[in-house]
Design a protein around this motif. Structure first.
Motif, PDB file in Angstrom:
ATOM      1  N   ALA A   1      -8.561  -4.030   4.538  1.00 57.94           N
ATOM      2  CA  ALA A   1      -7.225  -4.566   4.292  1.00 57.94           C
ATOM      3  C   ALA A   1      -7.281  -6.028   3.900  1.00 57.94           C
ATOM      4  O   ALA A   1      -8.116  -6.797   4.398  1.00 57.94           O
ATOM      5  CB  ALA A   1      -6.345  -4.407   5.529  1.00 57.94           C
TER       6      ALA A   1
ATOM      7  N   ALA B   1      -1.874  -8.066   4.495  1.00 61.27           N
ATOM      8  CA  ALA B   1      -1.355  -6.706   4.723  1.00 61.27           C
ATOM      9  C   ALA B   1      -0.886  -6.558   6.163  1.00 61.27           C
ATOM     10  O   ALA B   1      -1.329  -7.279   7.064  1.00 61.27           O
ATOM     11  CB  ALA B   1      -2.426  -5.667   4.401  1.00 61.27           C
TER      12      ALA B   1
ATOM     13  N   ASP C   1      -7.198 -12.580   1.123  1.00 62.76           N
ATOM     14  CA  ASP C   1      -6.583 -11.997  -0.066  1.00 62.76           C
ATOM     15  C   ASP C   1      -7.371 -12.313  -1.344  1.00 62.76           C
ATOM     16  O   ASP C   1      -7.507 -11.461  -2.222  1.00 62.76           O
ATOM     17  CB  ASP C   1      -5.149 -12.502  -0.220  1.00 62.76           C
ATOM     18  CG  ASP C   1      -4.210 -11.863   0.783  1.00 62.76           C
ATOM     19  OD1 ASP C   1      -4.674 -11.482   1.876  1.00 62.76           O
ATOM     20  OD2 ASP C   1      -3.007 -11.748   0.489  1.00 62.76           O
TER      21      ASP C   1
ATOM     22  N   VAL D   1      -6.114  -1.343   1.576  1.00 64.83           N
ATOM     23  CA  VAL D   1      -4.727  -1.641   1.950  1.00 64.83           C
ATOM     24  C   VAL D   1      -4.371  -3.037   1.462  1.00 64.83           C
ATOM     25  O   VAL D   1      -4.718  -4.045   2.072  1.00 64.83           O
ATOM     26  CB  VAL D   1      -4.541  -1.504   3.472  1.00 64.83           C
ATOM     27  CG1 VAL D   1      -3.084  -1.775   3.860  1.00 64.83           C
ATOM     28  CG2 VAL D   1      -4.951  -0.100   3.929  1.00 64.83           C
ATOM     29  N   ASN D   2      -3.669  -3.078   0.355  1.00 66.49           N
ATOM     30  CA  ASN D   2      -3.352  -4.326  -0.330  1.00 66.49           C
ATOM     31  C   ASN D   2      -2.051  -4.964   0.131  1.00 66.49           C
ATOM     32  O   ASN D   2      -1.752  -6.105  -0.228  1.00 66.49           O
ATOM     33  CB  ASN D   2      -3.254  -4.069  -1.839  1.00 66.49           C
ATOM     34  CG  ASN D   2      -2.288  -2.934  -2.146  1.00 66.49           C
ATOM     35  OD1 ASN D   2      -2.439  -1.824  -1.633  1.00 66.49           O
ATOM     36  ND2 ASN D   2      -1.299  -3.180  -2.990  1.00 66.49           N
ATOM     37  N   GLY D   3      -1.271  -4.250   0.930  1.00 67.72           N
ATOM     38  CA  GLY D   3       0.011  -4.764   1.403  1.00 67.72           C
ATOM     39  C   GLY D   3       0.481  -3.921   2.569  1.00 67.72           C
ATOM     40  O   GLY D   3      -0.331  -3.305   3.263  1.00 67.72           O
TER      41      GLY D   3
ATOM     42  N   PHE E   1       0.861  -1.192   0.000  1.00 63.82           N
ATOM     43  CA  PHE E   1       0.000   0.000   0.000  1.00 63.82           C
ATOM     44  C   PHE E   1       0.893   1.235   0.000  1.00 63.82           C
ATOM     45  O   PHE E   1       0.877   2.031  -0.931  1.00 63.82           O
ATOM     46  CB  PHE E   1      -0.924  -0.014   1.216  1.00 63.82           C
ATOM     47  CG  PHE E   1      -1.752   1.250   1.353  1.00 63.82           C
ATOM     48  CD1 PHE E   1      -2.847   1.456   0.533  1.00 63.82           C
ATOM     49  CD2 PHE E   1      -1.421   2.222   2.291  1.00 63.82           C
ATOM     50  CE1 PHE E   1      -3.607   2.620   0.646  1.00 63.82           C
ATOM     51  CE2 PHE E   1      -2.173   3.382   2.411  1.00 63.82           C
ATOM     52  CZ  PHE E   1      -3.270   3.580   1.583  1.00 63.82           C
TER      53      PHE E   1
END
Length: 261
Positions: free
Chosen positions: A125, A129, A186, A105-107, A61
């Motif tokens: 998220a 993440a 995910d 929030v992907n990471g 992110f």
């Protein structure tokens, strides 16, 4: 020509802003923050926008300040200038948007990247993440609004402990603490973000704008001040076409079709 550090996409009433330095986990530079500020200014003037999704490209992110951004972090004077000229305007713009803001929030969201994620109205998220308030590990204090948002989300005791210890949190831990809205598997993350954005794109936008105003004021108002503000803002909400539509739909036992005004 170098690739744009900010990507802006329009999908009907949905706007997506993507931090786009994947090779650096979308670490923040002054040029990226300037581009983000410009994009947010354009969004504030976009009458067709009804929801913003803020996310990062690649596997992160935002890893916070890029410490290799020469001239941004050399000493106290320079750091103050960077914070005041680049970070603070972006946080003010995000917080003042009338439309709902989703942080997807992907990471990793670290340092000011975590601050940025928590400035959104709803933070969603992926389970992989992480949230890392890493400032203490390099001898700095949380900035980009984190000392404001964290204690409102966690309470002053937990917020200060997290800042001092600088412990990394999984998305699930962040959700369990109430730091974010939800952590999702995910495999479902993209689908859930899209579904949430689509839902908010058909919501009563004026009511949400007034709701945000009320909640932002509630942190420093007395009860009497907040009751008076609620009465004023509720009267404004009741004067909208969306309220008339919502009332008509409720009485007619049908789903409302909100226009956003």
């Amino acid at each position: 020509m170098s690739e744009a550090e900010i990507l802006v996409a329009k999908e009907g009433a949905i706007r997506r802003i993507t931090l786009n330095r994947p090779q650096r986990l979308n670490a923040l530079t002054r040029s990226l923050l300037g581009a983000l500020s410009d994009a947010l200014a354009d969004l504030a003037a976009d009458d067709e926008a009804r929801v913003l999704v803020l996310t990062g490209s690649g596997r992160g992110f935002c890893a916070g300040q890029d410490l290799g951004d020469k001239g941004a972090v050399e000493d106290g004077r320079v750091v103050r200038d960077t914070v005041e000229r680049y970070y603070n305007p972006v946080i003010r713009q995000l917080r003042s948007l009338d439309l709902p803001v989703i942080a997807a929030v992907n990471g990793i969201a670290a340092g000011a990247g975590m601050s940025l994620a928590l400035s959104a109205d709803i933070t969603l998220a992926a389970e992989s993440a992480t949230f890392d308030l890493a400032f203490a590990r390099i001898g700095l204090i949380p900035d980009a609004g984190a000392t404001y948002t964290l204690q409102r989300l966690l309470g002053p005791g937990r917020a200060l402990a997290l800042a001092i210890l600088g412990e990394k949190l999984s998305a699930r831990q962040a959700a369990d603490l109430g730091l974010i809205w939800r952590a999702v598997p995910d495999a479902d993350f993209g689908k859930d973000v899209d579904a949430l954005a689509a839902r908010l794109a058909t919501a009563p936008t004026k009511a949400i704008a007034l709701m945000k105003k009320a909640f932002h004021a509630g942190g420093h108002h007395s009860l009497e001040q907040q009751l008076a503000l609620e009465a004023e803002l509720q009267s404004q909400a009741a004067d909208t076409e969306d309220f008339q539509e919502g009332l008509s739909a409720f009485l007619g036992k049908r789903a409302p079709t909100f226009k956003g005004f």
